[in-house]
Write a protein that holds these residues in place. Structure first.
Motif, PDB file in Angstrom:
ATOM      1  N   ILE A  41      19.660 -34.834   3.761  1.00  0.00           N
ATOM      2  CA  ILE A  41      20.928 -34.840   4.491  1.00  0.00           C
ATOM      3  C   ILE A  41      22.079 -35.201   3.546  1.00  0.00           C
ATOM      4  O   ILE A  41      23.118 -34.537   3.518  1.00  0.00           O
ATOM      5  CB  ILE A  41      20.862 -35.839   5.664  1.00  0.00           C
ATOM      6  CG1 ILE A  41      19.814 -35.392   6.688  1.00  0.00           C
ATOM      7  CG2 ILE A  41      22.229 -35.980   6.330  1.00  0.00           C
ATOM      8  CD1 ILE A  41      19.512 -36.437   7.752  1.00  0.00           C
ATOM      9  N   LEU A  42      21.886 -36.256   2.762  1.00  0.00           N
ATOM     10  CA  LEU A  42      22.946 -36.734   1.870  1.00  0.00           C
ATOM     11  C   LEU A  42      23.212 -35.743   0.733  1.00  0.00           C
ATOM     12  O   LEU A  42      24.354 -35.598   0.285  1.00  0.00           O
ATOM     13  CB  LEU A  42      22.587 -38.112   1.330  1.00  0.00           C
ATOM     14  CG  LEU A  42      22.542 -39.223   2.394  1.00  0.00           C
ATOM     15  CD1 LEU A  42      21.997 -40.516   1.805  1.00  0.00           C
ATOM     16  CD2 LEU A  42      23.926 -39.454   2.984  1.00  0.00           C
ATOM     17  N   ASN A  43      22.179 -35.067   0.267  1.00  0.00           N
ATOM     18  CA  ASN A  43      22.381 -34.024  -0.745  1.00  0.00           C
ATOM     19  C   ASN A  43      23.294 -32.923  -0.196  1.00  0.00           C
ATOM     20  O   ASN A  43      24.182 -32.418  -0.887  1.00  0.00           O
ATOM     21  CB  ASN A  43      21.040 -33.415  -1.166  1.00  0.00           C
ATOM     22  CG  ASN A  43      20.235 -34.338  -2.055  1.00  0.00           C
ATOM     23  OD1 ASN A  43      20.776 -35.239  -2.680  1.00  0.00           O
ATOM     24  ND2 ASN A  43      18.938 -34.124  -2.123  1.00  0.00           N
ATOM     25  N   SER A  44      23.043 -32.547   1.068  1.00  0.00           N
ATOM     26  CA  SER A  44      23.842 -31.503   1.710  1.00  0.00           C
ATOM     27  C   SER A  44      25.288 -31.958   1.862  1.00  0.00           C
ATOM     28  O   SER A  44      26.228 -31.203   1.589  1.00  0.00           O
ATOM     29  CB  SER A  44      23.245 -31.171   3.081  1.00  0.00           C
ATOM     30  OG  SER A  44      24.060 -30.281   3.790  1.00  0.00           O
ATOM     31  N   TRP A  45      25.476 -33.216   2.268  1.00  0.00           N
ATOM     32  CA  TRP A  45      26.842 -33.731   2.441  1.00  0.00           C
ATOM     33  C   TRP A  45      27.566 -33.823   1.094  1.00  0.00           C
ATOM     34  O   TRP A  45      28.757 -33.528   1.004  1.00  0.00           O
ATOM     35  CB  TRP A  45      26.801 -35.096   3.120  1.00  0.00           C
ATOM     36  CG  TRP A  45      26.423 -35.021   4.576  1.00  0.00           C
ATOM     37  CD1 TRP A  45      26.279 -33.895   5.331  1.00  0.00           C
ATOM     38  CD2 TRP A  45      26.130 -36.120   5.440  1.00  0.00           C
ATOM     39  NE1 TRP A  45      25.915 -34.220   6.618  1.00  0.00           N
ATOM     40  CE2 TRP A  45      25.817 -35.573   6.719  1.00  0.00           C
ATOM     41  CE3 TRP A  45      26.093 -37.499   5.272  1.00  0.00           C
ATOM     42  CZ2 TRP A  45      25.482 -36.371   7.813  1.00  0.00           C
ATOM     43  CZ3 TRP A  45      25.755 -38.293   6.361  1.00  0.00           C
ATOM     44  CH2 TRP A  45      25.453 -37.744   7.614  1.00  0.00           C
ATOM     45  N   ALA A  46      26.843 -34.243   0.066  1.00  0.00           N
ATOM     46  CA  ALA A  46      27.460 -34.326  -1.258  1.00  0.00           C
ATOM     47  C   ALA A  46      27.883 -32.933  -1.736  1.00  0.00           C
ATOM     48  O   ALA A  46      28.958 -32.768  -2.332  1.00  0.00           O
ATOM     49  CB  ALA A  46      26.484 -34.962  -2.244  1.00  0.00           C
ATOM     50  N   CYS A  91      18.198 -38.946  10.902  1.00  0.00           N
ATOM     51  CA  CYS A  91      16.761 -38.928  10.592  1.00  0.00           C
ATOM     52  C   CYS A  91      15.947 -39.482  11.760  1.00  0.00           C
ATOM     53  O   CYS A  91      14.945 -38.896  12.166  1.00  0.00           O
ATOM     54  CB  CYS A  91      16.494 -39.732   9.317  1.00  0.00           C
ATOM     55  SG  CYS A  91      14.752 -39.878   8.882  1.00  0.00           S
ATOM     56  N   PHE A  92      16.396 -40.602  12.325  1.00  0.00           N
ATOM     57  CA  PHE A  92      15.689 -41.208  13.454  1.00  0.00           C
ATOM     58  C   PHE A  92      15.691 -40.287  14.666  1.00  0.00           C
ATOM     59  O   PHE A  92      14.683 -40.156  15.373  1.00  0.00           O
ATOM     60  CB  PHE A  92      16.321 -42.553  13.824  1.00  0.00           C
ATOM     61  CG  PHE A  92      15.825 -43.707  13.001  1.00  0.00           C
ATOM     62  CD1 PHE A  92      14.478 -44.050  12.998  1.00  0.00           C
ATOM     63  CD2 PHE A  92      16.696 -44.447  12.231  1.00  0.00           C
ATOM     64  CE1 PHE A  92      14.025 -45.111  12.232  1.00  0.00           C
ATOM     65  CE2 PHE A  92      16.250 -45.509  11.462  1.00  0.00           C
ATOM     66  CZ  PHE A  92      14.903 -45.846  11.472  1.00  0.00           C
ATOM     67  N   GLU A  93      16.828 -39.640  14.918  1.00  0.00           N
ATOM     68  CA  GLU A  93      16.933 -38.756  16.074  1.00  0.00           C
ATOM     69  C   GLU A  93      15.966 -37.579  15.967  1.00  0.00           C
ATOM     70  O   GLU A  93      15.386 -37.137  16.963  1.00  0.00           O
ATOM     71  CB  GLU A  93      18.370 -38.230  16.190  1.00  0.00           C
ATOM     72  CG  GLU A  93      19.378 -39.282  16.642  1.00  0.00           C
ATOM     73  CD  GLU A  93      20.817 -38.795  16.513  1.00  0.00           C
ATOM     74  OE1 GLU A  93      21.005 -37.601  16.177  1.00  0.00           O
ATOM     75  OE2 GLU A  93      21.744 -39.603  16.730  1.00  0.00           O
ATOM     76  N   ARG A  94      15.777 -37.087  14.750  1.00  0.00           N
ATOM     77  CA  ARG A  94      14.967 -35.881  14.569  1.00  0.00           C
ATOM     78  C   ARG A  94      13.492 -36.185  14.340  1.00  0.00           C
ATOM     79  O   ARG A  94      12.625 -35.407  14.771  1.00  0.00           O
ATOM     80  CB  ARG A  94      15.525 -35.064  13.400  1.00  0.00           C
ATOM     81  CG  ARG A  94      16.930 -34.536  13.663  1.00  0.00           C
ATOM     82  CD  ARG A  94      17.485 -33.787  12.456  1.00  0.00           C
ATOM     83  NE  ARG A  94      18.844 -33.310  12.698  1.00  0.00           N
ATOM     84  CZ  ARG A  94      19.593 -32.714  11.776  1.00  0.00           C
ATOM     85  NH1 ARG A  94      19.122 -32.536  10.539  1.00  0.00           N
ATOM     86  NH2 ARG A  94      20.821 -32.308  12.072  1.00  0.00           N
ATOM     87  N   LEU A  95      13.209 -37.277  13.625  1.00  0.00           N
ATOM     88  CA  LEU A  95      11.823 -37.586  13.261  1.00  0.00           C
ATOM     89  C   LEU A  95      11.262 -38.808  13.976  1.00  0.00           C
ATOM     90  O   LEU A  95      10.055 -39.036  13.960  1.00  0.00           O
ATOM     91  CB  LEU A  95      11.700 -37.812  11.747  1.00  0.00           C
ATOM     92  CG  LEU A  95      12.182 -36.695  10.816  1.00  0.00           C
ATOM     93  CD1 LEU A  95      11.916 -37.082   9.372  1.00  0.00           C
ATOM     94  CD2 LEU A  95      11.508 -35.372  11.152  1.00  0.00           C
TER      95      LEU A  95
END
Length: 326
Positions: free
Chosen positions: A264-269, A249-253
């Motif tokens: 992100i966590l929804n996708s990983w789950a 998140c920090f890298e992108r935003l």
């Protein structure tokens, strides 16, 4: 701007209930007391209504302070604040505190209960913990938990110690926790201690995540706490996996964004990713796209291009008109 319509009776003086002074005024913020007294004055002097801007101007406060004060007194049961419309207008009714006091007294006889050494010891310990004297309403509330919630004196003390350890000293917060324990069917010291341990274990993880994001746990709102609970309790992600999502998140935003991290966590789950190793394995399978270079081919194409051969002498004669037959 809000308008407050008053249900009043005309009088040339403003009577303040002793119940208000004894039970409510001493523990309320000064600006809240000012708002109560000024509104009470308008109420008994025959005013039909008053705007929040006038009250704010009179007391040198913000209009939001006026609304916070009235919500506080409404929660305390001192006034009844009822919305009239969706434009921020309200009916304000000042409640009879004498009747409220009599009803409270009928529930719990403080004088009778205070004759019991065990009750007195508990109340003294609570006063020591919160660092101030208890109001009669607070005493009645804590004593009432014995009958209403079937809490032992030891459980009541444990509950208040637990709340204070979280930085909470308001009796309304104590009440919410007490009701939560009752709804969770917590009846013994052992069950209460297990509940606290489970809750604290969860909050240790929360605090690590929040500290990683540079946020204090006291600063988060309920929706953010719900997301933390989903990541830790529902998805059962280890803290380091959640921190990895924070890094992305920090890298992108270049900032912390709970909704983005949740995505992100929804996708990983969904992909059944549970560990740092799973994340690394997924990243290693991503195709690497290289920018195609046509420099060499372009060069070859240029060299392979069949160049035209020009007769420059003939072109010069045409341009000068020497090829014409006069």
């Amino acid at each position: 701007m809000s308008t407050f319509m008053l249900k009043n009776s005309t009088s040339k003086f403003t009577p303040v209930s002793n119940v208000f002074i004894d039970n409510y005024m001493t523990k309320a913020r000064g600006e809240f007391v000012k708002v109560y007294l000024l509104m009470l004055k308008y109420n008994v002097s025959g005013e039909m209504g008053v705007s929040s801007s006038i009250i704010a101007s009179s007391l040198n406060l913000l209009e939001s302070d006026i609304m916070n004060a009235l919500n506080y007194w409404n929660d305390e049961g001192v006034i009844k604040l009822v919305p009239i419309d969706k434009m921020g207008n309200f009916n304000v009714e000042f409640l009879d505190l004498t009747e409220e006091s009599e009803v409270q007294s009928s529930k719990v006889s403080l004088l009778e209960e205070l004759n019991k050494n065990s009750i007195k010891d508990m109340l003294h310990e609570i006063e020591r913990l919160i660092g101030r004297p208890l109001s009669p309403k607070e005493m009645a509330t804590y004593i009432g938990w014995q009958k209403d919630l079937s809490f032992s004196l030891e459980m009541i003390l444990l509950l208040i110690q637990y709340c204070i350890s979280k930085g909470k000293t308001d009796y309304r917060y104590f009440e919410k926790v007490a009701i939560s324990w009752y709804d969770s069917n917590i009846k013994t010291i052992e069950e209460a201690q297990m509940f606290i341990k489970r809750h604290e274990d969860k909050w240790i993880k929360y605090r690590k995540i929040l500290a990683y994001l540079g946020i204090k746990d006291a600063e988060i709102m309920k929706p953010q706490e719900d997301l933390l609970d989903k990541w830790v309790t529902q998805y059962k992600f280890p803290v380091e996996v959640i921190q990895k999502a924070c890094d992305i998140c920090f890298e992108r935003l270049n900032r912390a964004d709970f909704k983005y991290i949740d995505g992100i966590l929804n996708s990983w789950a969904k992909d059944n990713i549970k560990t740092i190793e799973d994340i690394a394995a997924k990243d290693s399978k991503k195709p690497v796209y290289k920018k195609a270079s046509n420099y060499g081919n372009s060069r070859d194409n240029f060299n392979n291009f069949e160049q035209r051969v020009y007769d420059y002498d003939s072109l010069e004669k045409k341009l000068l008109g020497w090829d014409r037959n006069d």
